[in-house]
Design a protein around this motif. Sequence first.
Motif, PDB file in Angstrom:
ATOM      1  N   LEU A 230       0.830  -1.209   0.000  1.00 43.97           N
ATOM      2  CA  LEU A 230       0.000   0.000   0.000  1.00 43.97           C
ATOM      3  C   LEU A 230       0.863   1.257   0.000  1.00 43.97           C
ATOM      4  O   LEU A 230       0.571   2.223  -0.705  1.00 43.97           O
ATOM      5  CB  LEU A 230      -0.942  -0.006   1.208  1.00 43.97           C
ATOM      6  N   TYR A 231       1.930   1.255   0.785  1.00 50.00           N
ATOM      7  CA  TYR A 231       2.828   2.413   0.789  1.00 50.00           C
ATOM      8  C   TYR A 231       3.435   2.620  -0.593  1.00 50.00           C
ATOM      9  O   TYR A 231       3.579   3.752  -1.064  1.00 50.00           O
ATOM     10  CB  TYR A 231       3.947   2.229   1.829  1.00 50.00           C
ATOM     11  N   ALA A 232       3.780   1.523  -1.254  1.00 44.73           N
ATOM     12  CA  ALA A 232       4.428   1.632  -2.560  1.00 44.73           C
ATOM     13  C   ALA A 232       3.439   2.013  -3.663  1.00 44.73           C
ATOM     14  O   ALA A 232       3.675   2.945  -4.434  1.00 44.73           O
ATOM     15  CB  ALA A 232       5.109   0.310  -2.913  1.00 44.73           C
ATOM     16  N   CYS A 233       2.308   1.303  -3.713  1.00 48.86           N
ATOM     17  CA  CYS A 233       1.406   1.508  -4.849  1.00 48.86           C
ATOM     18  C   CYS A 233       0.597   2.794  -4.729  1.00 48.86           C
ATOM     19  O   CYS A 233       0.200   3.373  -5.733  1.00 48.86           O
ATOM     20  CB  CYS A 233       0.479   0.318  -5.026  1.00 48.86           C
ATOM     21  N   LYS A 234       0.364   3.255  -3.510  1.00 45.36           N
ATOM     22  CA  LYS A 234      -0.415   4.477  -3.326  1.00 45.36           C
ATOM     23  C   LYS A 234       0.464   5.711  -3.156  1.00 45.36           C
ATOM     24  O   LYS A 234      -0.035   6.832  -3.022  1.00 45.36           O
ATOM     25  CB  LYS A 234      -1.352   4.345  -2.111  1.00 45.36           C
ATOM     26  N   GLY A 235       1.783   5.489  -3.156  1.00 47.00           N
ATOM     27  CA  GLY A 235       2.699   6.621  -3.029  1.00 47.00           C
ATOM     28  C   GLY A 235       2.544   7.356  -1.711  1.00 47.00           C
ATOM     29  O   GLY A 235       2.689   8.589  -1.644  1.00 47.00           O
ATOM     30  N   ILE A 236       2.258   6.612  -0.636  1.00 49.85           N
ATOM     31  CA  ILE A 236       2.050   7.235   0.672  1.00 49.85           C
ATOM     32  C   ILE A 236       3.385   7.702   1.242  1.00 49.85           C
ATOM     33  O   ILE A 236       4.379   6.971   1.216  1.00 49.85           O
ATOM     34  CB  ILE A 236       1.387   6.243   1.642  1.00 49.85           C
ATOM     35  N   SER A 237       3.415   8.882   1.777  1.00 47.24           N
ATOM     36  CA  SER A 237       4.625   9.411   2.398  1.00 47.24           C
ATOM     37  C   SER A 237       5.003   8.543   3.588  1.00 47.24           C
ATOM     38  O   SER A 237       4.132   8.117   4.351  1.00 47.24           O
ATOM     39  CB  SER A 237       4.380  10.846   2.863  1.00 47.24           C
ATOM     40  N   PRO A 238       6.313   8.263   3.777  1.00 43.74           N
ATOM     41  CA  PRO A 238       6.738   7.409   4.890  1.00 43.74           C
ATOM     42  C   PRO A 238       6.306   7.921   6.256  1.00 43.74           C
ATOM     43  O   PRO A 238       6.196   7.138   7.205  1.00 43.74           O
ATOM     44  CB  PRO A 238       8.270   7.402   4.758  1.00 43.74           C
ATOM     45  N   ASP A 239       6.068   9.224   6.384  1.00 43.65           N
ATOM     46  CA  ASP A 239       5.661   9.757   7.689  1.00 43.65           C
ATOM     47  C   ASP A 239       4.142   9.827   7.841  1.00 43.65           C
ATOM     48  O   ASP A 239       3.629  10.395   8.797  1.00 43.65           O
ATOM     49  CB  ASP A 239       6.270  11.136   7.931  1.00 43.65           C
ATOM     50  N   THR A 240       3.404   9.235   6.894  1.00 44.79           N
ATOM     51  CA  THR A 240       1.949   9.169   6.978  1.00 44.79           C
ATOM     52  C   THR A 240       1.544   7.757   7.391  1.00 44.79           C
ATOM     53  O   THR A 240       2.020   6.783   6.825  1.00 44.79           O
ATOM     54  CB  THR A 240       1.301   9.502   5.617  1.00 44.79           C
ATOM     55  N   THR A 241       0.692   7.648   8.393  1.00 39.16           N
ATOM     56  CA  THR A 241       0.257   6.324   8.840  1.00 39.16           C
ATOM     57  C   THR A 241      -0.872   5.810   7.966  1.00 39.16           C
ATOM     58  O   THR A 241      -1.568   6.584   7.313  1.00 39.16           O
ATOM     59  CB  THR A 241      -0.226   6.361  10.298  1.00 39.16           C
ATOM     60  N   LEU A 242      -1.044   4.477   7.978  1.00 37.22           N
ATOM     61  CA  LEU A 242      -2.148   3.892   7.213  1.00 37.22           C
ATOM     62  C   LEU A 242      -3.495   4.267   7.810  1.00 37.22           C
ATOM     63  O   LEU A 242      -4.514   4.270   7.110  1.00 37.22           O
ATOM     64  CB  LEU A 242      -1.991   2.377   7.146  1.00 37.22           C
ATOM     65  N   VAL A 243      -3.520   4.581   9.103  1.00 38.30           N
ATOM     66  CA  VAL A 243      -4.764   5.054   9.710  1.00 38.30           C
ATOM     67  C   VAL A 243      -5.151   6.387   9.092  1.00 38.30           C
ATOM     68  O   VAL A 243      -6.299   6.604   8.686  1.00 38.30           O
ATOM     69  CB  VAL A 243      -4.612   5.202  11.236  1.00 38.30           C
ATOM     70  N   ALA A 244      -4.168   7.292   8.995  1.00 36.68           N
ATOM     71  CA  ALA A 244      -4.437   8.607   8.412  1.00 36.68           C
ATOM     72  C   ALA A 244      -4.807   8.500   6.937  1.00 36.68           C
ATOM     73  O   ALA A 244      -5.598   9.294   6.420  1.00 36.68           O
ATOM     74  CB  ALA A 244      -3.223   9.513   8.578  1.00 36.68           C
ATOM     75  N   SER A 245      -4.256   7.522   6.255  1.00 35.79           N
ATOM     76  CA  SER A 245      -4.540   7.366   4.826  1.00 35.79           C
ATOM     77  C   SER A 245      -5.840   6.605   4.565  1.00 35.79           C
ATOM     78  O   SER A 245      -6.237   6.422   3.420  1.00 35.79           O
ATOM     79  CB  SER A 245      -3.383   6.624   4.143  1.00 35.79           C
ATOM     80  N   ARG A 246      -6.484   6.136   5.647  1.00 41.33           N
ATOM     81  CA  ARG A 246      -7.754   5.399   5.570  1.00 41.33           C
ATOM     82  C   ARG A 246      -7.634   4.080   4.786  1.00 41.33           C
ATOM     83  O   ARG A 246      -8.574   3.647   4.131  1.00 41.33           O
ATOM     84  CB  ARG A 246      -8.859   6.265   4.961  1.00 41.33           C
ATOM     85  N   LEU A 247      -6.459   3.486   4.844  1.00 37.48           N
ATOM     86  CA  LEU A 247      -6.241   2.247   4.100  1.00 37.48           C
ATOM     87  C   LEU A 247      -6.001   1.042   5.011  1.00 37.48           C
ATOM     88  O   LEU A 247      -5.838  -0.073   4.529  1.00 37.48           O
ATOM     89  CB  LEU A 247      -5.041   2.402   3.155  1.00 37.48           C
ATOM     90  N   LEU A 248      -5.981   1.280   6.327  1.00 40.90           N
ATOM     91  CA  LEU A 248      -5.618   0.207   7.248  1.00 40.90           C
ATOM     92  C   LEU A 248      -6.547  -0.999   7.142  1.00 40.90           C
ATOM     93  O   LEU A 248      -6.108  -2.145   7.263  1.00 40.90           O
ATOM     94  CB  LEU A 248      -5.617   0.734   8.688  1.00 40.90           C
ATOM     95  N   SER A 249      -7.831  -0.755   6.897  1.00 34.24           N
ATOM     96  CA  SER A 249      -8.790  -1.868   6.866  1.00 34.24           C
ATOM     97  C   SER A 249      -8.475  -2.880   5.767  1.00 34.24           C
ATOM     98  O   SER A 249      -8.839  -4.059   5.869  1.00 34.24           O
ATOM     99  CB  SER A 249     -10.217  -1.337   6.674  1.00 34.24           C
ATOM    100  N   TYR A 250      -7.787  -2.444   4.712  1.00 39.35           N
ATOM    101  CA  TYR A 250      -7.473  -3.359   3.611  1.00 39.35           C
ATOM    102  C   TYR A 250      -6.432  -4.404   4.001  1.00 39.35           C
ATOM    103  O   TYR A 250      -6.270  -5.407   3.313  1.00 39.35           O
ATOM    104  CB  TYR A 250      -6.985  -2.576   2.393  1.00 39.35           C
ATOM    105  N   ILE A 251      -5.723  -4.169   5.102  1.00 38.65           N
ATOM    106  CA  ILE A 251      -4.717  -5.129   5.539  1.00 38.65           C
ATOM    107  C   ILE A 251      -5.371  -6.380   6.103  1.00 38.65           C
ATOM    108  O   ILE A 251      -4.919  -7.501   5.864  1.00 38.65           O
ATOM    109  CB  ILE A 251      -3.786  -4.489   6.586  1.00 38.65           C
TER     110      ILE A 251
END
Length: 379
Positions: A230-251
């Motif tokens: 998710l960090y790689a494919c969505k280009g999420i900044s390393p200092d952004t959490t998956l909670v903040a990105s609203r993607l945690l549930s996909y894990i």
Amino acid sequence: MARPLDQVQSTVWAIQQALRLRDDQMPAFLRRHASCLQYTPKRVGQTLQTIAELLAVPVTSDKVQKVVIVCNERLFTQDSAKLSQRISFFCEEFGGGQSAARAALKGYIHELSAETVKARAAELKAMLGWTKDELDQRVTANPVILTQKPSTVASNMQKLQAHSFSSAQALHVFSSLPGIVGYDWSSSANREKLMYLRHVLQLSQAELSSRPKLLSTSLAIKIGPRSEFLYACKGISPDTTLVASRLLSYIQSHSDANFAARFNNLSARPPLVYDDQFKRHWQQRWTFLICEMGLSYTDICACRLLLQTSLLNTLAPRWNFLILLETAETDFKAADHLTALATLSDEHFAQAFSSATMNLVYDQDYMHSARGSLCRFCS
């Protein structure tokens, strides 16, 4: 004493006919239920008839086939009369009807006496503060919790609290996902999972306790590979959490196929594809970072690009090169240059760290020889 082959074959044929299993279904069925081969066609037929009666359907019903295929491997070892008695008692005690019967058949309830079931249910109810309705609902949804001794549940709760969960948070976790009561939180796998969730994914204690399903999810199979993908494919900044990105549930949710269909990015160069190879490579990198490089979870979080770096082509050769420099130069520390492992091109890495005076040159010859010695990490 082993049964004659013709008798074993008659049992196999009887099961296949009764459940209407295809030839290609039989190997998986027999791997799971190898114990049925010990018994006569009459004995296994009685077991199947009992299951059909508990489900209130004919023995040839697809419902019987579906339940038996996923039942626990000791199903056929139980006498059919005792099987009927114990599953019927479970359904009468906790309600739920045929859905409860299906759940109980998949668990190991048929191995527990009525007295044991009642005693464990009462202790579990008192320990977790459940009402009778809550007990009935959770036990029928997940009967396997009654296969755990109350002392084991209490011990596992204490072990979870040892990881900074409050008593209220531990109770919430166990009550929300009863199947987790059997998890040993002192095991190395569960300790590693909690450390990853806290330090790499940066989840707070409150966020962890509010997501019991995440605590039951495998680090190596889902949490680690999926979070990094998710960090790689969505280009999420390393200092952004998956909670903040609203993607945690996909894990924790979705099958691998659905996850891949949702997030695969074939237009990227190189394409980002979530598959068994991606998961295997993540597991290899993680093992290398922890076991070979000796990094802490905080180190990895500070430079999470390491988890996206090719182990064989980049990470391992570069790290070993830095270790050679550390051995040759007393004031050089390989661990001070983690970012360089993941961010520099080969050319820039060579310019920064090659040392002619010590005859250490990071070039194609070095990388070729290094890869040969590093294959053990990628096997």
